[in-house]
Enzyme design. Sequence first.
Site, PDB file in Angstrom:
ATOM      1  CG  ASP A 157     -30.371 -31.263 -36.489  1.00 44.06           C
ATOM      2  OD1 ASP A 157     -29.533 -32.114 -36.825  1.00 44.06           O
ATOM      3  OD2 ASP A 157     -30.506 -30.180 -37.078  1.00 44.06           O
ATOM      4  CE  LYS A 171     -28.826 -31.300 -39.795  1.00 41.53           C
ATOM      5  NZ  LYS A 171     -29.032 -29.934 -39.390  1.00 41.53           N
ATOM      6  CB  CYS A 210     -32.695 -29.264 -39.624  1.00 39.98           C
ATOM      7  SG  CYS A 210     -31.662 -27.834 -39.220  1.00 39.98           S
TER       8      CYS A 210
END
Length: 228
Positions: A27, A132, A165
Amino acid sequence: MTRKLQFDAQPFGFECEVERTALVIIDMQRDFIEPGGFGESLGNDVALLAAIVPACQAVLTAWRQAGGLVVHTRESHRPDLADCPPAKRNRGNPLLRIGDLGPMGRILVQGEPGNQIIDALKPAALEIVIDKPGKGAFYATPLQARLQERAIRKLLFMGVTTEVCVQTSMREANDRGYDCLLLEDCTESYFPRFKTATLEMVRAQGGIVGWTAPSAHLLAAMGKAQNA
Ligand code: C5J
């Protein structure tokens, strides 16, 4: 011929073969790293996260030169938000919610400018990019299949945020049988004490989630492997 890497890590030394290992970058998208995105809308100081970019770049460059597999993830939702549970969208009191229009387009929505990986770590052709909808990189994504196709057994993690994450993805990877190592200076949290706690959690109890190491240890091992 496989290239074996061995280096000091916590709680004990880590070994992997480049050909059976993927570098997973979680990310590193504009929404989290740059002003005007989701991270800032939640009231966070995004400069903390931007500080790890040079270390991530150095590892990415070396891993590419070694021919290792690279996986990039983006936390992102479909434009109709069908994959964004109301519980996720409505929680808290952010200035902008997922799907709202911000300075870099719709927040955490696929295809929007803010949802792109930052230029410094832009995916190269043939690198895997996983969109995702959850915190973990395996939930509702084809990541497991992509790794199995290439017989990948070990994962090196970088990215943000450490305790959300990144940690969720490492725990998901563990449950699927992967050995995981988190590069300490290539991950960050909006809350530095959460990063510290996560690194400790990962390597506690003999590496219950995996290993941690400074990126310099990996880079030195890669340099040695190249010269061997
Ligand atoms: C968060 C992430 N923190 N990538 N996402 O909401 O860690």
